[in-house]
Structure formats: structure tokens, C-alpha cells
Design an enzyme around this catalytic site. Structure first.
Site, PDB file in Angstrom:
ATOM      1  N   ARG A  83      -4.572 -14.577  -0.127  1.00  0.00           N
ATOM      2  CA  ARG A  83      -3.496 -14.249   0.822  1.00  0.00           C
ATOM      3  C   ARG A  83      -3.950 -14.522   2.261  1.00  0.00           C
ATOM      4  O   ARG A  83      -5.067 -14.149   2.641  1.00  0.00           O
ATOM      5  CB  ARG A  83      -3.084 -12.781   0.672  1.00  0.00           C
ATOM      6  CG  ARG A  83      -1.737 -12.501   1.303  1.00  0.00           C
ATOM      7  CD  ARG A  83      -1.160 -11.160   0.895  1.00  0.00           C
ATOM      8  NE  ARG A  83       0.295 -11.260   0.808  1.00  0.00           N
ATOM      9  CZ  ARG A  83       1.146 -10.404   1.359  1.00  0.00           C
ATOM     10  NH1 ARG A  83       0.712  -9.364   2.027  1.00  0.00           N
ATOM     11  NH2 ARG A  83       2.445 -10.564   1.245  1.00  0.00           N
ATOM     12  N   TYR A 100      -7.638  -7.488   7.632  1.00  0.00           N
ATOM     13  CA  TYR A 100      -8.803  -6.977   6.900  1.00  0.00           C
ATOM     14  C   TYR A 100      -9.974  -7.970   6.956  1.00  0.00           C
ATOM     15  O   TYR A 100      -9.891  -9.007   7.615  1.00  0.00           O
ATOM     16  CB  TYR A 100      -8.387  -6.615   5.467  1.00  0.00           C
ATOM     17  CG  TYR A 100      -7.260  -5.611   5.467  1.00  0.00           C
ATOM     18  CD1 TYR A 100      -7.466  -4.324   5.966  1.00  0.00           C
ATOM     19  CD2 TYR A 100      -5.978  -5.953   5.041  1.00  0.00           C
ATOM     20  CE1 TYR A 100      -6.432  -3.399   6.022  1.00  0.00           C
ATOM     21  CE2 TYR A 100      -4.930  -5.032   5.087  1.00  0.00           C
ATOM     22  CZ  TYR A 100      -5.161  -3.752   5.578  1.00  0.00           C
ATOM     23  OH  TYR A 100      -4.135  -2.844   5.648  1.00  0.00           O
ATOM     24  N   THR A 154       0.831  -1.206   0.000  1.00  0.00           N
ATOM     25  CA  THR A 154       0.000   0.000   0.000  1.00  0.00           C
ATOM     26  C   THR A 154       0.863   1.253   0.000  1.00  0.00           C
ATOM     27  O   THR A 154       1.818   1.356   0.763  1.00  0.00           O
ATOM     28  CB  THR A 154      -0.925  -0.017   1.234  1.00  0.00           C
ATOM     29  OG1 THR A 154      -1.938  -0.978   0.984  1.00  0.00           O
ATOM     30  CG2 THR A 154      -1.550   1.325   1.528  1.00  0.00           C
TER      31      THR A 154
HETATM   32  C1  LIG Z   1       4.259   0.008   3.663  1.00  0.00           C
HETATM   33  C2  LIG Z   1       3.674  -1.362   3.540  1.00  0.00           C
HETATM   34  C3  LIG Z   1       2.466  -1.527   2.856  1.00  0.00           C
HETATM   35  C4  LIG Z   1       1.878  -2.799   2.728  1.00  0.00           C
HETATM   36  N1  LIG Z   1       0.701  -2.951   2.035  1.00  0.00           N
HETATM   37  C5  LIG Z   1       0.154  -4.182   1.860  1.00  0.00           C
HETATM   38  C6  LIG Z   1      -1.015  -4.369   1.059  1.00  0.00           C
HETATM   39  O1  LIG Z   1      -1.576  -3.447   0.456  1.00  0.00           O
HETATM   40  N2  LIG Z   1      -1.510  -5.624   0.952  1.00  0.00           N
HETATM   41  C7  LIG Z   1      -0.927  -6.705   1.579  1.00  0.00           C
HETATM   42  O2  LIG Z   1      -1.417  -7.830   1.455  1.00  0.00           O
HETATM   43  N3  LIG Z   1       0.198  -6.548   2.319  1.00  0.00           N
HETATM   44  C8  LIG Z   1       0.754  -5.333   2.447  1.00  0.00           C
HETATM   45  N4  LIG Z   1       1.934  -5.186   3.163  1.00  0.00           N
HETATM   46  C9  LIG Z   1       2.626  -6.387   3.669  1.00  0.00           C
HETATM   47  C10 LIG Z   1       3.682  -6.836   2.668  1.00  0.00           C
HETATM   48  O3  LIG Z   1       3.087  -7.327   1.467  1.00  0.00           O
HETATM   49  C11 LIG Z   1       4.572  -7.927   3.243  1.00  0.00           C
HETATM   50  O4  LIG Z   1       3.748  -8.966   3.696  1.00  0.00           O
HETATM   51  C12 LIG Z   1       5.452  -7.431   4.381  1.00  0.00           C
HETATM   52  O5  LIG Z   1       6.132  -6.248   4.016  1.00  0.00           O
HETATM   53  C13 LIG Z   1       6.493  -8.503   4.780  1.00  0.00           C
HETATM   54  O6  LIG Z   1       7.244  -8.884   3.659  1.00  0.00           O
HETATM   55  P1  LIG Z   1       8.769  -8.362   3.471  1.00  0.00           P
HETATM   56  O7  LIG Z   1       9.545  -8.874   4.648  1.00  0.00           O
HETATM   57  O8  LIG Z   1       9.228  -8.977   2.162  1.00  0.00           O
HETATM   58  O9  LIG Z   1       8.715  -6.879   3.436  1.00  0.00           O
HETATM   59  C14 LIG Z   1       2.520  -3.928   3.308  1.00  0.00           C
HETATM   60  C15 LIG Z   1       3.746  -3.755   3.982  1.00  0.00           C
HETATM   61  C16 LIG Z   1       4.328  -2.498   4.087  1.00  0.00           C
HETATM   62  C17 LIG Z   1       5.657  -2.365   4.788  1.00  0.00           C
END
Ligand SMILES: Cc1cc2nc3c(=O)[nH]c(=O)nc-3n(C[C@H](O)[C@H](O)[C@H](O)COP(=O)(O)O)c2cc1C
Length: 395
Positions: free
Chosen positions: A248, A200, A28
Site C-alpha cells: 500500500r 507509518y 483501524t
Molecule cells: C477510521 C479509519 C481507519 C483507517 N485505518 C486504516 C488502516 O488500518 N490501514 C490503512 O492502510 N488505512 C486505513 N485507513 C484509510 C482507509 O483505508 C482509506 O484509505 C480511507 O478511508 C480513504 O478511503 P475511502 O474514501 O474509501 O474511505 C483508515 C481510515 C479511517 C477513516
């Protein structure tokens, strides 16, 4: 690049062959126009990651209907009308030009929807509960500055008590997902991801401490995922077998970062079993550390459990920062693809960098990468984009 042999091999999910096993996780950014229309900057941002070698681009959580209390955030993009469809077409075209598969994540905020987008109405949820959290993603100085907020402090916005959805309304919400999915396909997406994670609405059904229903949508793992299954069935009817549907899942939520399923891997196994044969092409596990199952009685990571129990391919996400970790996830039964979140904000060329095997000084995640247009190729690139140490051409 033998060390990344699996990571860079194609994979078939549903009817689609994805050129490698690296997905950009949904992230997001709240960079849409106030009416939910996606901007050209957003198309450039996604295209930039597709150009960087990601095999699959999953969009940020997008609301599917203007009604039904779906919208969760200010400046969240939508796929609720023709204007939105037209706007997203730019993204899908650009992503496809770089050979990546384009998936739109569809979400309903449920009880953690920002009250400012609900027009005074109570949020909806599985049961009449109130989240103790507050809305995320609107809290940094930088965001405040770019959104021209005059107040000294960005308000800490808490959530209102939710109203329980009736069974009739559940049908309507599920149909809303289906209609949004059909519009996503019109916009050129190869499929949709149904957001059942991170706090959500669908997660609120799957999470026992929030779902207190006594009808067929609550009370057991099978009942708790029934609404998610129903959404996927309606989406399948709307978009057909040729398009992808991923679901998801996660233990934690935006208002509960340490959330754990009661019963840990046993609950995950029951959820996986209950999703067998569902209208889903792949599950997507979301976490901040994919090996951490938050279950003191088991060492098996949740994606391994879900994969085995559901018989479905799994996209695994959470703390996968480099190539060896990604390869290790894929070769140890942890998933069929990996999804890279924060690293893809910071390093749009993550796949190329990883594949080159160069020693790389990974930059820490910083919110400035969320909100800043990523057109400036200089950001996060100590080396030039066309540096010969990694090739920008995938064979
Ligand atoms: C700023 C931000 C926005 C995110 N927005 C979403 C989103 O819109 N939908 C979603 O399923 N997860 C969202 N996430 C979760 C990420 O998809 C992911 O699960 C999380 O960052 C952990 O993965 P990583 O260690 O690769 O960053 C968001 C995470 C961050 C940090």
C-alpha cells in the site's frame, strides 16, 4: 447490471482469482483485546462485510511483532504469537465461508506509534525526526465512553522524537514482517498487505522530507523504496508464491493529511519504476480522492501512473462512493480493483446495493460505525438485508 460490468467481473491477482473487483479497505478500529488478540466480534464484523459481497477483505493494520516497536495503537490487533493466530482463524474461516479473499495488513508504526504502547522507548524511523501530529482514533466521546476513560478529556497524545534505524535493524524489522506474514498464513489468510502508506514506517522511508538518510536506503526514489522492497522479498521467502503480497502506498499520512510527493507524478513514476520486478502481486493506492494527484502540472491520477510504471495490478482507493465512480476508475486505467473504506463501515452491503442499481440514500460516515459492533443488521439499513431490490446471491 451492465453499468457495473467490470466491477463485478472476477480478477486474477497473483495466483488468486478474486470473485469481483471490490476490496474492503483496511480500517483501524482498535477493538482487539489489550494483548492484541482479535475478538469474536472482530470476526463477525469482517464476516459481515464478506457476506455483504466484498470480493476481498483487507484487515485493519496489524502489528507483526511484540518487539521492534511495531505496535502503533492501543487495542490494535497483532499477529505476533500463537494466541493471535488462533484468534484470527475465526475471521479467515468466516470470511472464506462467504467466498471472499482474506488479506491481512501488516504494519509498523515507526515514528507515529502511540508512546503509551512503546513502554517509554523512543519510536524508530528512517531518520531521527519527530512527527508534529498526534495519535488518531482515540479521540471521540464515544470511544472514551466505551473504553471507560474517567478523565474528562481524552488526552491529546503527541509523538516522541524517533531514533534512526541502523541497517542491521532494518533487516530485523523486515524479518519481523516476514515472520508475521508466515503467522498470518497459518491463521488462514490468502496473503498479506505490507503497509507502505499513511504515515507509518515504510511511508517514512518513501517520503523524502522524512527520509534524510545518506546510505542505500535514502536519497533517491529507488533508495527510498529499497526498504519496502526488502520487506516484500523477505515476506515472499516466508510465504511463497501461492500467497498474495500487496504493497500500500500513499502521499498523505495520519500526521500529514495534505502530504504531496515532491515532483508529484514524476516521483510516482520513479517509485513505480523502482518497484518493477519486486516481489509484489499488486500495489494498493490509498488516498481520500483517487483522482486528486496533488500535482498542478498533471491531471493523471497517481494509480494510473503507478500501474503503468510498475507493470503491476493496482487496487485503487479514495473517495469511491458509488458504483458509477468505481466502474469509471476501473475502465479508465485507474486500477484493477477498487477498495472501499468509509462506505464499508457504514454499508456492509455496499457491493449488493451498488449492483442492484437502486437509488440509495448513502449515509455519511460516522465514527459510531467504527466502534459499534456491526452485528446489528438494522444499523445503516433503511431497507432490510434481504430486500429483493438487491440480491444477496452473487452468481
Ligand atoms: C477510521 C479509519 C481507519 C483507517 N485505518 C486504516 C488502516 O488500518 N490501514 C490503512 O492502510 N488505512 C486505513 N485507513 C484509510 C482507509 O483505508 C482509506 O484509505 C480511507 O478511508 C480513504 O478511503 P475511502 O474514501 O474509501 O474511505 C483508515 C481510515 C479511517 C477513516
Amino acid at each position: 447490471m451492465d453499468v457495473h460490468k467490470t466491477l463485478f467481473s472476477p480478477v486474477k491477482i497473483g495466483k488468486h482469482t478474486i470473485k469481483n473487483r471490490i476490496a474492503m479497505a483496511p480500517l483501524t478500529r482498535q477493538m482487539a483485546e489489550a494483548d492484541g488478540s482479535p475478538t469474536d466480534e472482530m470476526a463477525a464484523y469482517y464476516a459481515r462485510r464478506a457476506r455483504g459481497g466484498f470480493g476481498m477483505i483487507i484487515t485493519e493494520g496489524t502489528y507483526e511483532e511484540d518487539k521492534l516497536g511495531c505496535k502503533a495503537y492501543l487495542s490494535q490487533p497483532g499477529i505476533a504469537n500463537k494466541k493471535h493466530v488462533k484468534g484470527w482463524t475465526k475471521t479467515t474461516k468466516a470470511v472464506h465461508e462467504h467466498g471472499a479473499t482474506a488479506i491481512m495488513q501488516l504494519m509498523h508504526g515507526g515514528r507515529v506509534s502511540d508512546p503509551r504502547v512503546l513502554g517509554g522507548k523512543a519510536p524508530v524511523s528512517a531518520s531521527a525526526t519527530q512527527s508534529g501530529g498526534w495519535t488518531l482514533y482515540t479521540d471521540s466521546d464515544y470511544e472514551r465512553q466505551i473504553r471507560n476513560v474517567k478523565n474528562k478529556m481524552w488526552p491529546k497524545v503527541t509523538f516522541n522524537k524517533a531514533r534512526e534505524l541502523t541497517v542491521k535493524e532494518l533487516e530485523k524489522v523486515a524479518q519481523g514482517f516476514a515472520d508475521g506474514a508466515a503467522r498470518a498464513v497459518d491463521a488462514g489468510f490468502d496473503g498479506v498487505e505490507i503497509h507502505g502508506a499513511n504515515g507509518y514506517l515504510l511511508w517514512q522511508f518513501i517520503t523524502p522530507k522524512i527520509n534524510q538518510r545518506t546510505d542505500e536506503f535514502g536519497g533517491s526514489p529507488e533508495n527510498n523504496v529499497r526498504f519496502g522492497r526488502m520487506v516484500c522479498e523477505k515476506v515472499r521467502k516466508a510465504i511463497g508464491k501461492e500467497k498474495l503480497i500487496t504493497l500500500r502506498l500513499s502521499q498523505d499520512g495520519v500526521d500529514d493529511f495534505v502530504g504531496a510527493w515532491p515532483g508529484g507524478v514524476e516521483y510516482a513514476r520513479a517509485i513505480g519504476n523502482a518497484l518493477r520486478g519486486a516481489e509484489i502481486d499488486a500495489l494498493h493506492w490509498s488516498s481520500f480522492g483517487w483522482r486528486d494527484n496533488r500535482d498542478s502540472n498533471s491531471k493523471t491520477p497517481m494509480p494510473n501512473v503507478l500501474k503503468e510504471a510498475s507493470g503491476l495490478p493496482v487496487i485503487t482507493n479514495g473517495g469511491i462512493a458509488d458504483g458509477p465512480e468505481a466502474e469509471s476508475c476501473l475502465t479508465s486505467g485507474g486500477g484493477d480493483m477498487v477498495a472501499i473504506g468509509r462506505q464499508s463501515f457504514t454499508h456492509p452491503d455496499w457491493p449488493y446495493i451498488v449492483r442492484s442499481g437502486v437509488d440509495y440514500n448513502w449515509l455519511p460516515f460516522d465514527r459510531k460505525y467504527v466502534v459499534r459492533p456491526s452485528l446489528d443488521y438494522g444499523i445503516a439499513y433503511p431497507l432490510g438485508l434481504e430486500d429483493p431490490k438487491w440480491s444477496t446471491k452473487f452468481k
